[in-house]
Structures are given as C-alpha cells and as structure tokens.
Design an enzyme around this catalytic site. Structure first.
Site, mmCIF file in Angstrom:
data_model
loop_
_atom_site.group_PDB
_atom_site.id
_atom_site.type_symbol
_atom_site.label_atom_id
_atom_site.label_comp_id
_atom_site.label_asym_id
_atom_site.label_seq_id
_atom_site.Cartn_x
_atom_site.Cartn_y
_atom_site.Cartn_z
ATOM 1 N N SER A 174 17.309 -7.065 28.125
ATOM 2 C CA SER A 174 18.100 -6.227 27.231
ATOM 3 C C SER A 174 19.146 -7.051 26.486
ATOM 4 C CB SER A 174 18.731 -5.079 28.023
ATOM 5 O OG SER A 174 19.360 -4.151 27.169
ATOM 6 N N ASP A 180 15.632 -6.221 22.842
ATOM 7 C CA ASP A 180 14.424 -5.416 23.058
ATOM 8 C C ASP A 180 14.465 -4.101 22.286
ATOM 9 O OD1 ASP A 180 16.440 -4.476 24.865
ATOM 10 O OD2 ASP A 180 14.908 -3.489 26.075
ATOM 11 N N ASP A 196 16.275 -1.367 22.218
ATOM 12 C CA ASP A 196 16.470 -0.029 22.774
ATOM 13 C C ASP A 196 17.920 0.441 22.617
ATOM 14 O OD1 ASP A 196 17.619 -1.635 24.719
ATOM 15 O OD2 ASP A 196 16.561 -0.716 26.405
#
Length: 579
Positions: free
Chosen positions: A151, A306, A308
């Site tokens: 992340s 990533d 998100d």
C-alpha cells in the site's frame, strides 16, 4: 548472539539449513558474522502475521521479513485452507501486483505455488491496482486471490493481501484459520514451488475495459460530466499502478482535460520523488498541487502505489489549493451520492452506508438526514466489505469509507477503490461546478448544516520487537489508568473493543459492544468528542485519533471556530499521547 531467545535462535538455525537456497543461507550467516544482533532479532523473533491488511513487512531475509520463503509459506498455507474449504470444487485464484520492488517476482512466485497445487490461476500480465484484483476474484468466480503490495508504506516494505471468494480481504474465521495452516508448515519441503504452466491464465489489458464499463454504469450525473467535460483535473499516480487505469477511467467517464504529473507518472518501487508514497502526506501531494496551481485546476487527485487510496486538494476562494483529509473526502462523497440518489428518485428504505469506528461521525449525520442507515465497523476496509457481503440480497450498499483515504461507491468490489473514487470525485466536481459551486463551497455547506467536525491523527512509530512491546505496554497502561478528563473535559464513556464493552464513567454501568474484538480504546467526552487509541494492524505504529465538533453559524467564522477546535484538540491529545 547470546541475547537471542530460544525460539528466535531456533528460527535462525533453521534458516541456516540446506532447506534454504545458498544465497539465503549466506545472508543469514553474514548477519551473524557482522554481529547484527538487533537486525537478527527483528528478522526472526516471530512469523509474519495477517493483520488488518494481510501480510506486510520489510523485504529481506528471515521469518519476519517479506521474501521467497515467507511468501511461499503463506501461499501454501492459504492453498491448504482453500482445499479444505472447497473440497469438491475446481479452485480458482486471481493474482495481481503493484509497482513495488519485487512485487512482480513475488506475484509470479504466488502464481507458481497456487498452480503447483492444482489451482487455476488468473495472473495479471502487468501491474494493476488492488481494486481490480478484488473485481477479478468476483468476475472469474474465484475462491480466493492475492495482491502483492504494501500500500502506502515506505519503499523497504512489501506485502501480501489475501482475498476470499467474495472479493474481500480475509476476515474471521478465515484469517486466523489460514494462519493456523501457515504455522502448520514446518519445512520448506512442504511448499510446492514448481510452476504448472498449464494452470496459469494471463489476464491482459482487455480486462481493463470490463472493469471500466462496470464502473461507468454507476455514474450518477453523466449530463453534468458532458457539460463540464473540460473540467481541469490534475492526477498523480505517485509512481504506482494508478497510471495503468485512472486516466483511462476518467477518459471513459467523459473528461477530456486530465493533466498527469509527468515526474510521478512512471511506476517505480523506489518512489524517487517522495519520502513516503502516501497521498495522506502533504509532501507526497506537493507536485500535484503545484501543477494544479500552474493550470488553475478544478480538482487535484493522487493515488497510492496500489491505487486503493486517494488524496484530494481543492481550490480555496483565494485560488490557492488546500489538501482535505480522508474524513472530508468521504463526507463529500457520501453527501454527493445520497443527495444525487434523492434528486434522481433512487433512495429506498433498504439502502445503507458504512464507516469505521475511527471515521468522522459527519458520515452518520449526513446519512441520518437522508433517512439512510449507517453501519459502523472496526478499522480496516475488509470489515466494510464483510458488511457488504453479509447484507447482499437484503440491503443495498451505496457508499462507504474510512478516514485513511479509502472509499468505495457502489458494490462492484469488496475493498476500497481509488480508481472508482477518482471518477466519482471528478463527477462530483463537475456536478457542483454546474451549480456554480466548488468542492470547498460544498464542504462549507456541510459544516453549516451539520456542524464543523475537525479531526487529528497522531502516529507514533515503534519499530522491531522492542517497539511492539512498547506499544503493547502503552495500551496496557491506558487500560489500567483510564483518563477521567481529556483537555479539561469530562470523559463520560469508555469503549474497550478488546473486551467488547462500553462503560458509563458516571454510573459504572457496562454494555456490550457488538463488534469483533480489537485492540482499540475510545474515550467519549461530555461534549461528544471522540478520542481513540489503536495499534496499527499493518505498520509498527500506535495511532491516536481525535474528532471534535462545534457549530458554524456563518462561513466568515470558519477561521475562528477552526482555531478554537485546534486548541481543543491539542489539549486533549497532550493528555493522552505519551511518547
């Protein structure tokens, strides 16, 4: 190495055996020869465990590091569990990876192990975002999936997010059960590393269009986008996977004036232009904001490696750009979705939104004003996904989010989705621009209507075993000495999620908290302020959250009220944060 405990020394000795490749053995021996006792302890004192975000750690040699063997062991354990849970089915899994160093090779390693176990593997040909992995699990009817990413963590980290058949990350009982299976693997010989090529199916760029088309159907105001197609958007992927899909998504949505921050457009696991590839950090957003200033943009957005999480900067009346936090982004999205659904006659009794326990109560206030239910979960978007799965076919999910910059509109995936969020943030900006309002104007409108919520997060980093022990002791001390006041304001309720109980501090009456156990303490003051203490599940940190609220009568009073709340937050945090 006389100070290593027996279990740690046993792990070190095992990694010196011929079960491991020569390079690994040499790296361990080098640590011993160089008397790197602290590094040895941190690398071997435990096995990597699944937290709120799966498996995550520093890359390197050792049982507590991300490497071929810890990833192989985790994958074999997950494979063994999937075989037990789906004994009569042909098991399918999806695998993707981000731009981090080693993510691609780790992704292929995971695919190798799954294929060697006889699974059908849908492996992305190139890096793609976490939400697309969740979408792939659902699209291909997989029983599980894995995303290789850490992340927004620093470049030294990598991670492994494990997914279940609903497209959501592992939750109870599966998370603990997989750990049991992983821990049952006592030898590298138990891991099937030999790739079975015929079981691997490559997922190409044509899959992008399936994901884009599905999201496009969720659009609420395509006419507003058409009218504002030249809306000035600045976007940065911060050297991550967002570059592969966010510009395509915005183009498909109808936006024609998207400026990508060129210096941060190339995927690069060293993240050369930032200290942390985290859109929560002003430093990471600075290039995008500068570009926004240069072109007089309407909205500035950036996604993490990533893709998100998404950070947003809005234009102030002065023309300057200002970052807004995750609570503010989520509140704007919640208001936009619910107000649009109402305008379009699409609000129904069985709809709901979701927030986490450390996310602003402004989400809940907005939902209440539209007669929409608001569910609360533990921290971590996997718990929001769990609610979505449990209520599927009974109630309809509209929007959800958490203060840590993760949001999702619609139910195409079971994880936070910055690609989906970027499209909706851009559409929201276009819609309100048609009304003559900026996103800042709408935020002020929310504060005038619902009250001005202000939040602060303090994170203390405590690395290694000593740090983990210190964090554990900090939580124990808090429980042993519950504060009666914070910032001079009386604490009227304490919620201890570890013990699943809430205590009325005046009467002493206890009531049950109907959520899974989690190491979180919350203190509620007589003013309704919420202060939370929570060790991170994915980083070597303990986090303290503070949310306060005051009435805002006129926008002209915003600065004055903001300063007053800043003082209040500072006094409260000084009472609870002990570094």
């Amino acid at each position: 190495m006389g100070n290593l405990d027996k279990d740690t020394q046993a792990r070190v000795n095992q990694w010196l055996s011929d079960e491991y490749d020569a390079e690994t053995v040499k790296n361990v021996q080098d640590l011993i020869d160089q008397e790197q006792e602290t590094e040895l302890l941190d690398s071997f004192y435990k096995e990597l465990e699944f937290g709120t975000g799966g498996l995550r750690g520093i890359m390197g040699v050792g049982s507590n590091r991300m490497n071929k063997y810890t990833i192989g062991k985790a994958t074999q354990g997950l494979a063994n569990y999937l075989k037990k849970e789906f004994p009569k089915e042909e098991i399918k899994v999806a695998v993707s990876y981000d731009s981090r160093n080693n993510s691609q090779s780790f992704g292929h390693l995971v695919a190798d192990v799954f294929s060697a176990n006889g699974f059908q593997v849908y492996l992305f040909e190139e890096l793609r975002p976490t939400p697309m992995l969740s979408f792939a699990v659902r699209h291909f009817g997989c029983q599980g999936g894995v995303m290789l990413t850490a992340s927004h963590n620093p470049k030294e980290y990598n991670g492994y997010k494990a997914y279940w058949n609903d497209g959501g990350q592992l939750v109870a009982p599966h998370d603990k059960n997989v750990i049991t299976e992983v821990n049952a693997i006592t030898s590298v010989k138990d891991i099937k590393f030999d790739r079975n090529e015929k079981n691997i199916h490559m997922v190409g760029a044509d899959f992008d269009q399936l994901y884009i088309d599905a999201n496009l159907k969720l659009s609420l105001h395509p006419k507003a986008v058409k009218a504002q197609k030249d809306l000035k958007i600045v976007y940065s992927p911060i050297h991550g996977t967002g570059i592969t899909i966010v510009p395509k998504m915005l183009e498909a949505w109808g936006f024609t004036n998207v400026t990508v921050v060129d210096e941060q457009s190339k995927p690069d696991g060293n993240f050369p232009t930032v200290v942390y590839p985290n859109p929560e950090e002003e430093e990471a957003m600075s290039m995008a904001m500068q570009k926004g200033q240069e072109i007089d943009a309407d909205v500035v957005m950036a996604t993490d490696p990533d893709a998100d999480r998404v950070g947003v900067a809005v234009k102030l009346p002065s023309g300057e750009f200002q970052l807004i936090n995750g609570n503010q982004i989520g509140s704007l999205l919640t208001y936009y979705v619910l107000s649009s659904k109402k305008e379009l006659g699409q609000l129904k009794d069985n709809q709901y939104i979701v927030k986490t326990i450390v996310t602003s109560n402004l989400f809940a206030d907005i939902a209440k004003s539209f007669d929409v239910k608001c569910y609360e979960t533990l921290t971590g978007f996997k718990f929001i996904g769990e609610v979505m799965t449990k209520l599927l076919g009974k109630e309809t999910y509209l929007v959800g989010g958490e203060e840590s910059y993760g949001f999702l509109v619609g139910d195409l995936v079971r994880d936070k989705d910055a690609v989906n969020s970027c499209a909706f943030i851009a559409e929201m900006a276009a819609y309100f621009k048609e009304e003559g309002k900026s996103l800042y104007d709408v935020l002020m409108k929310l504060y005038l209507e619902y009250g001005y919520y202000k939040e602060k997060l303090i994170s203390l980093t405590k690395k290694g075993k000593a740090g983990a022990d210190e964090i554990k002791q900090m939580m124990a001390d808090l429980r042993a000495n519950l504060p009666k006041t914070l910032g001079g304001i009386e604490v009227v309720e304490v919620r201890d999620y570890q013990h699943s109980e809430s205590t009325d501090m005046q009467s002493g009456k206890k009531s049950k908290i109907d959520l899974p156990k989690s190491d979180v303490l919350q203190f509620i003051t007589k003013d309704g302020d919420v202060i939370s203490a929570r060790p991170s599940g994915t980083e070597p940190k303990i986090k303290f959250y503070c949310s306060v609220k005051d009435q805002l009568e006129f926008t002209s009073e915003f600065g004055q009220v903001s300063n007053r709340l800043d003082d209040k937050v500072r006094l409260m945090m000084d009472d609870i944060v002990k570094d």
